[in-house]
Design an enzyme around this catalytic site. Structure first.
Site, PDB file in Angstrom:
ATOM      1  N   CYS A   2       0.690  -0.977   0.153  1.00  0.00           N
ATOM      2  CA  CYS A   2       0.143   0.168  -0.018  1.00  0.00           C
ATOM      3  C   CYS A   2       0.579   1.420   0.074  1.00  0.00           C
ATOM      4  O   CYS A   2       1.303   1.180   0.739  1.00  0.00           O
ATOM      5  CB  CYS A   2      -1.499   0.057   1.209  1.00  0.00           C
ATOM      6  SG  CYS A   2      -1.997  -1.393   1.890  1.00  0.00           S
ATOM      7  N   ARG A  32       3.875  -0.328  -4.788  1.00  0.00           N
ATOM      8  CA  ARG A  32       3.949  -0.617  -3.563  1.00  0.00           C
ATOM      9  C   ARG A  32       2.413  -1.077  -3.383  1.00  0.00           C
ATOM     10  O   ARG A  32       2.057  -2.442  -2.837  1.00  0.00           O
ATOM     11  CB  ARG A  32       4.390   0.792  -2.355  1.00  0.00           C
ATOM     12  CG  ARG A  32       4.916   1.359  -2.283  1.00  0.00           C
ATOM     13  CD  ARG A  32       4.789   2.434  -1.539  1.00  0.00           C
ATOM     14  NE  ARG A  32       4.746   1.962   0.101  1.00  0.00           N
ATOM     15  CZ  ARG A  32       5.817   1.386   0.419  1.00  0.00           C
ATOM     16  NH1 ARG A  32       6.861   1.208   0.788  1.00  0.00           N
ATOM     17  NH2 ARG A  32       5.117   0.775   1.906  1.00  0.00           N
ATOM     18  N   TRP A  80      -2.534  -2.711  -1.159  1.00  0.00           N
ATOM     19  CA  TRP A  80      -2.551  -3.641  -1.652  1.00  0.00           C
ATOM     20  C   TRP A  80      -3.294  -4.457  -0.923  1.00  0.00           C
ATOM     21  O   TRP A  80      -2.875  -4.599   0.516  1.00  0.00           O
ATOM     22  CB  TRP A  80      -0.760  -4.035  -1.490  1.00  0.00           C
ATOM     23  CG  TRP A  80      -0.306  -5.801  -1.903  1.00  0.00           C
ATOM     24  CD1 TRP A  80      -0.111  -5.947  -3.007  1.00  0.00           C
ATOM     25  CD2 TRP A  80      -0.332  -7.105  -1.045  1.00  0.00           C
ATOM     26  NE1 TRP A  80       0.434  -7.294  -3.591  1.00  0.00           N
ATOM     27  CE2 TRP A  80       0.246  -7.463  -1.825  1.00  0.00           C
ATOM     28  CE3 TRP A  80       0.151  -6.525   0.103  1.00  0.00           C
ATOM     29  CZ2 TRP A  80       0.864  -8.830  -1.109  1.00  0.00           C
ATOM     30  CZ3 TRP A  80      -0.288  -8.636   0.654  1.00  0.00           C
ATOM     31  CH2 TRP A  80       0.424  -9.131  -0.007  1.00  0.00           C
ATOM     32  N   ASN A 106      -1.896   1.864   5.392  1.00  0.00           N
ATOM     33  CA  ASN A 106      -0.771   1.613   5.212  1.00  0.00           C
ATOM     34  C   ASN A 106      -0.364   0.231   6.417  1.00  0.00           C
ATOM     35  O   ASN A 106      -0.350   0.523   7.510  1.00  0.00           O
ATOM     36  CB  ASN A 106       0.443   1.687   4.720  1.00  0.00           C
ATOM     37  CG  ASN A 106       1.580   0.709   4.620  1.00  0.00           C
ATOM     38  OD1 ASN A 106       2.697   0.729   3.892  1.00  0.00           O
ATOM     39  ND2 ASN A 106       1.181  -0.623   4.240  1.00  0.00           N
ATOM     40  N   GLY A 107      -0.747  -1.026   5.908  1.00  0.00           N
ATOM     41  CA  GLY A 107      -0.209  -2.141   7.465  1.00  0.00           C
ATOM     42  C   GLY A 107      -1.532  -2.968   7.855  1.00  0.00           C
ATOM     43  O   GLY A 107      -2.411  -3.478   7.053  1.00  0.00           O
ATOM     44  N   GLU A 484      18.648 -16.388  -8.152  1.00  0.00           N
ATOM     45  CA  GLU A 484      18.241 -15.693  -8.211  1.00  0.00           C
ATOM     46  C   GLU A 484      17.563 -15.525  -9.519  1.00  0.00           C
ATOM     47  O   GLU A 484      16.505 -14.926  -9.903  1.00  0.00           O
ATOM     48  CB  GLU A 484      19.270 -14.358  -7.891  1.00  0.00           C
ATOM     49  CG  GLU A 484      19.184 -13.398  -8.368  1.00  0.00           C
ATOM     50  CD  GLU A 484      18.100 -12.187  -7.219  1.00  0.00           C
ATOM     51  OE1 GLU A 484      17.330 -13.451  -6.396  1.00  0.00           O
ATOM     52  OE2 GLU A 484      17.498 -11.087  -7.750  1.00  0.00           O
ATOM     53  N   LYS A 488      13.675 -14.540 -10.521  1.00  0.00           N
ATOM     54  CA  LYS A 488      13.797 -12.993 -11.958  1.00  0.00           C
ATOM     55  C   LYS A 488      12.695 -13.700 -12.665  1.00  0.00           C
ATOM     56  O   LYS A 488      10.949 -12.946 -13.027  1.00  0.00           O
ATOM     57  CB  LYS A 488      14.411 -12.397 -12.464  1.00  0.00           C
ATOM     58  CG  LYS A 488      15.594 -11.984 -11.235  1.00  0.00           C
ATOM     59  CD  LYS A 488      15.582 -11.079 -11.145  1.00  0.00           C
ATOM     60  CE  LYS A 488      14.422 -10.892  -9.247  1.00  0.00           C
ATOM     61  NZ  LYS A 488      14.786  -9.844  -8.661  1.00  0.00           N
ATOM     62  N   GLU A 491       9.057 -14.128 -10.953  1.00  0.00           N
ATOM     63  CA  GLU A 491       8.371 -12.920 -10.660  1.00  0.00           C
ATOM     64  C   GLU A 491       7.855 -12.571 -11.812  1.00  0.00           C
ATOM     65  O   GLU A 491       6.830 -11.910 -11.898  1.00  0.00           O
ATOM     66  CB  GLU A 491       9.429 -12.054  -9.559  1.00  0.00           C
ATOM     67  CG  GLU A 491      10.369 -11.590  -9.561  1.00  0.00           C
ATOM     68  CD  GLU A 491      11.214 -11.459  -8.517  1.00  0.00           C
ATOM     69  OE1 GLU A 491       9.819 -11.059  -7.711  1.00  0.00           O
ATOM     70  OE2 GLU A 491      12.060 -11.186  -8.810  1.00  0.00           O
ATOM     71  N   HIS A 507      19.245 -36.914  -8.439  1.00  0.00           N
ATOM     72  CA  HIS A 507      19.727 -37.231  -7.107  1.00  0.00           C
ATOM     73  C   HIS A 507      16.962 -36.933  -6.722  1.00  0.00           C
ATOM     74  O   HIS A 507      16.451 -37.675  -5.896  1.00  0.00           O
ATOM     75  CB  HIS A 507      19.103 -37.069  -5.723  1.00  0.00           C
ATOM     76  CG  HIS A 507      20.951 -36.999  -5.284  1.00  0.00           C
ATOM     77  ND1 HIS A 507      21.340 -38.273  -5.523  1.00  0.00           N
ATOM     78  CD2 HIS A 507      21.575 -36.197  -6.542  1.00  0.00           C
ATOM     79  CE1 HIS A 507      23.144 -38.492  -5.166  1.00  0.00           C
ATOM     80  NE2 HIS A 507      23.344 -37.104  -5.291  1.00  0.00           N
ATOM     81  N   LYS A 606       7.053  -4.419  -3.614  1.00  0.00           N
ATOM     82  CA  LYS A 606       7.730  -4.367  -3.247  1.00  0.00           C
ATOM     83  C   LYS A 606       8.373  -4.007  -1.841  1.00  0.00           C
ATOM     84  O   LYS A 606       9.615  -4.652  -1.926  1.00  0.00           O
ATOM     85  CB  LYS A 606       8.209  -2.264  -4.325  1.00  0.00           C
ATOM     86  CG  LYS A 606       9.176  -2.547  -4.120  1.00  0.00           C
ATOM     87  CD  LYS A 606      10.442  -2.938  -5.254  1.00  0.00           C
ATOM     88  CE  LYS A 606      11.852  -2.448  -5.028  1.00  0.00           C
ATOM     89  NZ  LYS A 606      12.474  -3.373  -5.793  1.00  0.00           N
TER      90      LYS A 606
HETATM   91  C1  F6R Z   1      12.403 -10.110  -5.755  1.00  0.00           C
HETATM   92  C2  F6R Z   1      12.403  -8.934  -4.780  1.00  0.00           C
HETATM   93  C3  F6R Z   1      11.897  -9.790  -3.214  1.00  0.00           C
HETATM   94  C4  F6R Z   1      13.086  -8.834  -1.858  1.00  0.00           C
HETATM   95  C5  F6R Z   1      12.002  -9.671  -0.996  1.00  0.00           C
HETATM   96  C6  F6R Z   1      13.041  -8.710  -0.572  1.00  0.00           C
HETATM   97  O1  F6R Z   1      12.705  -9.397  -6.732  1.00  0.00           O
HETATM   98  O2  F6R Z   1      12.254  -8.233  -4.729  1.00  0.00           O
HETATM   99  O3  F6R Z   1      12.122 -10.763  -2.811  1.00  0.00           O
HETATM  100  O4  F6R Z   1      14.000  -8.907  -2.644  1.00  0.00           O
HETATM  101  O5  F6R Z   1      11.149  -9.065  -0.557  1.00  0.00           O
HETATM  102  O6  F6R Z   1      13.273  -6.917   0.192  1.00  0.00           O
HETATM  103  P1  F6R Z   1      14.126  -5.893   0.578  1.00  0.00           P
HETATM  104  O7  F6R Z   1      15.355  -6.421   0.423  1.00  0.00           O
HETATM  105  O8  F6R Z   1      13.413  -4.901   0.906  1.00  0.00           O
HETATM  106  O9  F6R Z   1      13.913  -6.890   2.070  1.00  0.00           O
END
Ligand code: F6R
Length: 611
Positions: A2, A32, A80, A106-107, A484, A488, A491, A507, A606
């Site tokens: 949010c 957000r 969100w 937000n929360g 990683e 990517k 997501e 395995h 995010k």
């Molecule tokens: C993936 C991504 C998330 C963040 C995770 C942690 O692309 O962005 O997996 O890495 O939510 O976020 P931070 O680094 O802000 O604690």
């Protein structure tokens, strides 16, 4: 999750209508959350106007005509969903029974059920399923008892349990926005004859770079000319000591001509990396000393930040020679018993607000471990609760998928590991010097890698787009890079991708491999190279479609793969930084080819501030 924005302004200061400015600020917070959107403003005639709907900002704004509304004071929200479906009714702002007070949040308010029942018993009528609506009715209830809006707001805050960033307006006090923060981020922006309140700095960066980052337990209000902040229990806050000037330009927070933030942020990596290198100073050295002198180092983070901790774990064990263990932040109870005094916990979080990571920090703190934070956001929650913080300087990252913040985290942690190894006498000063020199070259190396690999990544993506599964395999430091890469692809391109150490194939996982099954191999320039060739062969024998990222002189893999990304030769320890670039670009272009918006992947936000 949010995004909140609030603005109070004197007549004639804005050249646009307040509704338009709120919409534009909200656009900068869309990362957000983007389930529903709404605003409430007090018109110049003192009327409360509320417009809200399910959908993304541009669509909702067109539908409801944000641009038609003007006034002195407004709040807006991009949601969100947590409590209640994403629909028009649950969209924020929420209003009191008399339509005089409006709030955005937000929360999560944990005790909202009991508060709601109490308020219903007192005659309040609730229209939404949200936890937020209790706040506005509580303020209404306290006002009935003769309190001013601010007193009523504070009394309401004292009743809440949980996480909140709140902004509230009341037609009885036009020109004021009341706010409170606990756990969820909230920032005041200070400009001449107007003041902002927002979830994040990019929201208002076009208007001001002077900010106050609010802390847990703080409440207050803004008017066009003043800011008042106090701690709910400890009293008034000295504003002048808290003002910070942020060196992010509005351009840094915008797309700068790129079609998406994600692509812009991938291309910004050379700059983000060199700014991070330039920012390395005493704090980074202190953290290196702490690592070198620690009995045991724990590392934690979520998602991409967790992958950065896995790289650091490898370096601390193998380069520094100190025992280190990385764990996923939400699993913080795993070491609840063993973590103790004398241990160090390194918490990595680009936003500094991820609740899982914050909880891991709190747990380790309660066991008397020393806490070090690596973050990209100055004064955010995790740094504030840590004993020491080293900042990456990636600038704001707007795309939901982390890219430049990952490479800057890894660069910073690599520098710190080299320093710790040098301090501990594990490597000679001359060797350390060579390593620092290589790290200095990383921004240019990444720059040339982007240029070389981008056209090939785009081409390969057109084939990846037709696949529904993929494996990403490596050994040693290649495992977190593969993890990683897989994250990517999942997501932003919504393709199921799994990463695991290549030795594990036989395995179990190899059972899935059939003609055309995509397997990405991360082949770093270490002793694992030849074992990986054998792993590639075994996948090839089952008809796998193989893409390899490997050192440019490692010819053996070229004839075994559909395509090989040839990477420049650098000290092996630092290879994860350039090696992730082709994976980032493949995920981005695959998402585009499939017609998705990589900046706003479905179901994601995010900053994750709920456990
Ligand atoms: C993936 C991504 C998330 C963040 C995770 C942690 O692309 O962005 O997996 O890495 O939510 O976020 P931070 O680094 O802000 O604690």
């Amino acid at each position: 999750m949010c995004g909140i924005i609030g603005l109070t302004v004197k007549k004639g200061v804005l050249r646009k209508k307040l509704g338009t400015v709120l919409k534009q600020c909200l656009k900068n917070l869309e990362y957000r959350g983007y389930d529903s959107v709404g605003f409430a403003l007090i018109s110049w005639d003192g009327e409360l106007v509320v417009r809200k709907s399910k959908g993304k900002i541009d669509d909702v704004s067109r539908k409801l005509g944000f641009d038609d509304y003007d006034g002195s004071t407004g709040i807006a929200h991009t949601r969100w969903a947590t409590h209640g479906k994403p629909n028009d009714i649950n969209a924020h702002p929420h209003v009191d029974c008399k339509l005089k007070i409006a709030v955005v949040h937000n929360g999560i308010i944990e005790n909202y059920q009991e508060l709601r029942e109490e308020l219903i018993r007192k005659g309040h009528v609730f229209v939404s399923e949200t936890d937020t609506e209790v706040v506005v009715h509580l303020v209404e209830e306290y006002k009935k008892k003769g309190m001013s809006t601010y007193e009523a707001f504070k009394a309401a805050i004292k009743k809440l349990r949980g996480a909140y960033a709140l902004a509230l307006i009341d037609v009885d006090e036009p020109g004021k926005i009341f706010f409170a923060r606990n756990t969820s981020p909230l920032i005041v922006g200070l400009a001449k004859e107007m003041k902002f309140i927002a979830s994040d700095i990019p929201a208002f960066l076009e208007y001001t770079n002077k900010v106050i980052v609010l802390r847990d337990g703080e409440v207050g209000y803004i008017t066009p000319d003043t800011v008042f902040i106090e701690h709910i229990d400890k009293g008034r806050v000295n504003i002048s000591e808290r003002i910070k000037v942020i060196d992010w330009t509005p351009e840094m927070a915008k797309k700068a001509g790129y079609p998406h933030y994600m692509l812009k942020e991938i291309h910004e990596q050379p700059l983000a990396l060199s700014s991070t290198l330039a920012g390395i100073g005493l704090e980074a050295e202190k953290l290196a000393e702490l690592i070198a002198s620690s009995k045991y180092v724990y590392l934690t983070g979520a998602g991409t930040s967790y992958h950065a901790t896995l790289i650091a774990e490898y370096l601390i064990n193998n380069l520094v020679g100190v025992k280190a263990t990385a764990f996923i932040a939400s699993e913080y109870n795993r070491y609840g018993k063993t973590i103790s005094k004398g241990d160090l916990l390194i918490a990595v979080s680009q936003s500094g607000e991820t609740i899982d990571t914050l909880m891991a920090v709190r747990k380790a703190k309660s066991k008397k471990a020393v806490i070090a934070a690596i973050s990209n956001v100055v004064d955010s929650a995790i740094p504030r609760e840590s004993d020491i913080t080293v900042y990456t300087r990636a600038g704001p990252e707007i795309g939901v998928a982390a890219t430049k913040t990952f490479t800057t985290q890894v660069l910073l942690l690599s520098w710190i590991a080299v320093k710790a190894a040098e301090l501990k006498g594990e490597i000679k000063s001359t060797e350390a010097l060579q390593m620092y020199n290589t790290l200095k070259k990383i921004p240019d190396i990444v720059d040339s890698v982007i240029k070389v690999v981008e056209p090939f990544s785009r081409k390969i993506s057109s084939e990846v787009a037709s696949k529904s599964n993929a494996y990403y395999l490596g050994r040693g430091l290649g495992v977190p890079v593969s993890m990683e890469g897989a994250l990517k692809l999942k997501e932003v391109a919504y393709i199921h991708a799994e990463a695991y150490p290549a030795g594990e194939s036989k395995h179990g996982p190899i059972a899935l491999v059939e003609e055309g099954f995509p397997v990405f191999f991360t082949v770093l320039d270490d002793d694992n190279k030849d074992l990986l060739v054998a792993n590639i062969e075994e996948m090839r024998a089952r008809g796998a479609w193989i893409i390899v990222v490997a050192p440019k002189d490692f010819e053996k893999v070229v004839k075994l793969s559909y395509f090989t990304f040839k990477m420049p030769k650098i000290v092996f320890w630092f290879e994860p930084i350039p090696y992730i670039v082709p994976y980032q670009l493949i995920a981005y272009y695959t998402s585009i080819i499939k017609g998705y918006d990589p900046d706003k992947p479905r179901n994601l936000a995010k900053t994750v501030t709920v456990e």
